[in-house]
Write a protein that holds these residues in place. Structure first.
Motif, short mmCIF file in Angstrom:
data_model
loop_
_atom_site.label_atom_id
_atom_site.label_comp_id
_atom_site.label_asym_id
_atom_site.label_seq_id
_atom_site.Cartn_x
_atom_site.Cartn_y
_atom_site.Cartn_z
N GLY A 1 0.75 -1.21 -0.02
CA GLY A 1 0.12 -0.03 -0.03
C GLY A 1 0.93 1.13 -0.01
O GLY A 1 0.23 2.25 -0.13
N ALA A 2 2.29 1.07 0.26
CA ALA A 2 2.80 2.39 0.22
C ALA A 2 3.63 2.39 -1.10
O ALA A 2 4.34 1.59 -1.42
N TYR A 3 3.78 3.59 -1.89
CA TYR A 3 4.64 3.79 -3.39
C TYR A 3 5.61 5.00 -3.11
O TYR A 3 5.71 5.40 -4.11
N SER A 4 5.89 5.21 -1.84
CA SER A 4 6.82 6.40 -1.98
C SER A 4 8.12 6.21 -2.02
O SER A 4 8.76 4.96 -1.98
N THR A 5 9.07 7.25 -2.49
CA THR A 5 10.45 6.87 -2.86
C THR A 5 11.14 6.60 -1.40
O THR A 5 12.01 5.71 -1.12
N LEU A 6 10.76 7.17 -0.57
CA LEU A 6 11.23 6.99 0.96
C LEU A 6 11.02 5.56 1.49
O LEU A 6 11.94 4.88 1.84
N ASP A 7 9.83 5.08 1.28
CA ASP A 7 9.66 3.91 1.27
C ASP A 7 10.67 2.67 0.68
O ASP A 7 11.23 1.78 1.08
N LEU A 8 10.80 2.91 -0.55
CA LEU A 8 11.59 2.19 -1.21
C LEU A 8 12.94 2.37 -0.90
O LEU A 8 13.98 1.20 -0.83
N MET A 9 13.45 3.46 -0.59
CA MET A 9 15.06 3.64 0.01
C MET A 9 15.01 2.94 1.34
O MET A 9 15.89 1.98 1.56
N LYS A 10 14.19 2.77 2.19
CA LYS A 10 14.11 2.04 3.52
C LYS A 10 14.37 0.47 3.26
O LYS A 10 15.21 -0.17 3.88
N HIS A 11 13.66 0.03 2.36
CA HIS A 11 13.80 -1.54 2.02
C HIS A 11 15.21 -1.66 1.34
O HIS A 11 15.49 -2.71 1.50
N GLY A 12 15.80 -0.54 0.77
CA GLY A 12 16.99 -0.97 0.06
C GLY A 12 18.18 -0.93 0.87
O GLY A 12 19.21 -1.18 0.19
N ILE A 13 17.80 -0.11 1.93
CA ILE A 13 19.29 0.14 2.65
C ILE A 13 20.08 -1.00 3.13
O ILE A 13 21.17 -1.43 2.92
N MET A 14 19.40 -2.07 3.71
CA MET A 14 20.28 -3.32 4.21
C MET A 14 20.71 -4.06 2.82
O MET A 14 21.87 -4.63 3.17
N PRO A 15 19.79 -4.45 2.22
CA PRO A 15 20.52 -5.21 0.81
C PRO A 15 21.74 -4.41 0.26
O PRO A 15 22.72 -5.10 -0.16
N SER A 16 21.81 -3.23 0.14
CA SER A 16 22.59 -2.29 -0.44
C SER A 16 23.93 -2.36 0.45
O SER A 16 25.15 -2.65 -0.03
N ILE A 17 23.90 -2.63 1.66
CA ILE A 17 24.89 -2.55 2.50
C ILE A 17 25.58 -4.02 2.42
O ILE A 17 26.66 -4.23 2.49
N VAL A 18 24.71 -4.90 2.46
CA VAL A 18 25.25 -6.37 2.38
C VAL A 18 26.09 -6.53 1.10
O VAL A 18 27.05 -7.08 1.03
N LEU A 19 25.35 -5.88 -0.11
CA LEU A 19 26.07 -6.20 -1.32
C LEU A 19 27.44 -5.42 -1.43
O LEU A 19 28.24 -5.91 -2.06
N SER A 20 27.35 -4.55 -0.92
CA SER A 20 28.52 -3.50 -1.09
C SER A 20 29.56 -3.63 -0.09
O SER A 20 30.82 -3.24 -0.28
N TYR A 21 29.48 -4.23 0.94
CA TYR A 21 30.32 -4.25 2.04
C TYR A 21 31.87 -5.07 1.63
O TYR A 21 32.83 -4.52 1.87
N PRO A 22 31.62 -6.20 1.14
CA PRO A 22 32.84 -6.93 0.63
C PRO A 22 33.75 -6.19 -0.59
O PRO A 22 34.81 -6.29 -0.52
N ASN A 23 33.04 -5.57 -1.60
CA ASN A 23 33.58 -4.86 -2.52
C ASN A 23 33.96 -3.74 -2.01
O ASN A 23 35.39 -3.24 -2.40
N THR A 24 33.62 -3.02 -0.83
CA THR A 24 34.31 -1.78 -0.42
C THR A 24 35.44 -2.27 0.40
O THR A 24 36.55 -1.38 0.35
N ALA A 25 35.49 -3.28 0.85
CA ALA A 25 36.68 -3.81 1.89
C ALA A 25 37.84 -4.19 0.84
O ALA A 25 38.94 -3.56 1.07
N ILE A 26 37.46 -4.77 -0.37
CA ILE A 26 38.62 -4.94 -1.41
C ILE A 26 39.03 -3.95 -1.86
O ILE A 26 40.28 -3.74 -2.03
N LEU A 27 38.24 -2.84 -2.37
CA LEU A 27 38.81 -1.76 -3.20
C LEU A 27 39.34 -0.73 -2.18
O LEU A 27 40.49 -0.16 -2.46
N THR A 28 39.11 -0.78 -0.82
CA THR A 28 39.69 0.00 0.01
C THR A 28 41.26 -0.39 0.14
O THR A 28 42.14 0.27 0.38
N ARG A 29 41.32 -1.59 0.40
CA ARG A 29 42.75 -2.32 0.67
C ARG A 29 43.67 -2.01 -0.88
O ARG A 29 44.78 -1.79 -0.52
#
Length: 314
Positions: free
Chosen positions: A171-199
């Motif tokens: 029932g929610a179609y706002s961009t804010l709601d979409l962003m909230k749902h995408g925060i944790m999946p994005s963190i999980v996907l980006s964390y390993p790549n961020t670690a490798i690229l940082t090193r």
């Protein structure tokens, strides 16, 4: 440039054919029978074999592969064994959520790795460097599914700050709601790549600081800040384009785990459910789509590298 691009695309065709051949035969030889999904206790042996024939599974494997390739060349991905929908329709519905999630994760990885890599190199062997190094080691070694469950436990169950599943609230179609749902999946996907690229960026920056052109620039009276951001950082980030292309497979494979855990309606979640249901047409379509994305990612990284650094000849 155009000739190089065409040559690389032609070279990719045998690779994609080889991938399709291996994937097709491995999937067909795996334990399990998709016909069992349609079997009922009342069905006779003749009805079961008729169902197998309707699915195209009564022919030898090499014949099935030949017909599959023939249909693919005509643009026909077939129909799903489970919901009887065209595979192309299912892929198109799941493609944008996966690409969006991967794109955001890649952007996060690039921005954070540059900032953390600079901070780590400037404060070499100090507290900040050691702290960032420990965070990176954890990111490289931690399993994605475990990290995802930890985030769900902390931010969804305990703090109740973020939704734990899906791409949108019903029932929610706002961009804010979409962003909230995408925060944790994005963190999980980006964390390993961020670690490798940082090193990688840290090591490159430290090596560049020792180059002779840095001493020459200092002798000319150029400020340390200008030398770092105009020369050292630029030279250190050039190979990052190639590293991003090489790390693209980890995003594609990580999406299968991440999307399944978070219920993200993308190709990864569709692929996992198709594997468990022996939905051969969908599995092969997702496999080939992922392979094409990897080939194109590597091609784009090579082209971008040559454009950024004119010294590199294609």
């Amino acid at each position: 440039m155009a000739r190089y691009t065409v040559r690389r695309i032609i070279q990719a065709i045998p690779i994609l054919i080889f991938i399709s051949f291996i994937s097709f035969f491995i999937i067909r030889l795996a334990p399990g029978d998709p016909v069992k999904v349609f079997i009922t206790p009342q069905m006779t042996h003749e009805q079961i074999e008729r169902t197998r024939a309707n699915l195209g599974l009564d022919k030898p494997i090499y014949v099935q592969y030949f017909y599959w390739i023939k249909n693919i060349l005509r643009g026909d991905l077939g129909y799903s064994f489970i919901n009887y929908q065209p595979v192309s329709k299912e892929i198109s519905e799941r493609f944008l959520p996966t690409i969006g999630l991967m794109g955001i994760s890649l952007l996060i990885s690039i921005i954070l790795s540059i900032l953390l890599g600079i901070a780590s190199a400037i404060h070499k062997d100090k507290f900040i460097d050691n702290l960032i190094s420990k965070i990176c080691y954890i990111g490289i070694s931690i399993p994605s599914f475990w990290f995802a469950m930890i985030l769900i436990y902390i931010f969804s169950m305990k703090l109740k700050l973020l939704p734990s599943i899906g791409m949108r609230t019903i029932g929610a179609y706002s961009t804010l709601d979409l962003m909230k749902h995408g925060i944790m999946p994005s963190i999980v996907l980006s964390y390993p790549n961020t670690a490798i690229l940082t090193r990688y960026i840290r090591v490159r920056l430290i090596d560049e600081m020792k180059e002779s052109y840095v001493k020459t620039a200092k002798s000319k009276g150029i400020s340390q800040r200008q030398i770092f951001y105009s020369h050292i950082l630029r030279n250190s980030l050039l190979p990052m384009i190639t590293i991003l292309g090489m790390n693209l497979p980890s995003l594609v494979s990580g999406a299968f785990i991440t999307e399944t855990i978070f219920g993200w309606p993308g190709m990864g979640k569709l692929g996992v459910s198709s594997i468990f249901n022996f939905d051969y047409p969908v599995i092969m379509a997702i496999t080939m789509m992922s392979s094409i994305m990897l080939v194109l990612g590597n091609l784009i990284s090579d082209i971008c590298y040559s454009l950024v650094d004119p010294r590199i000849s294609l």
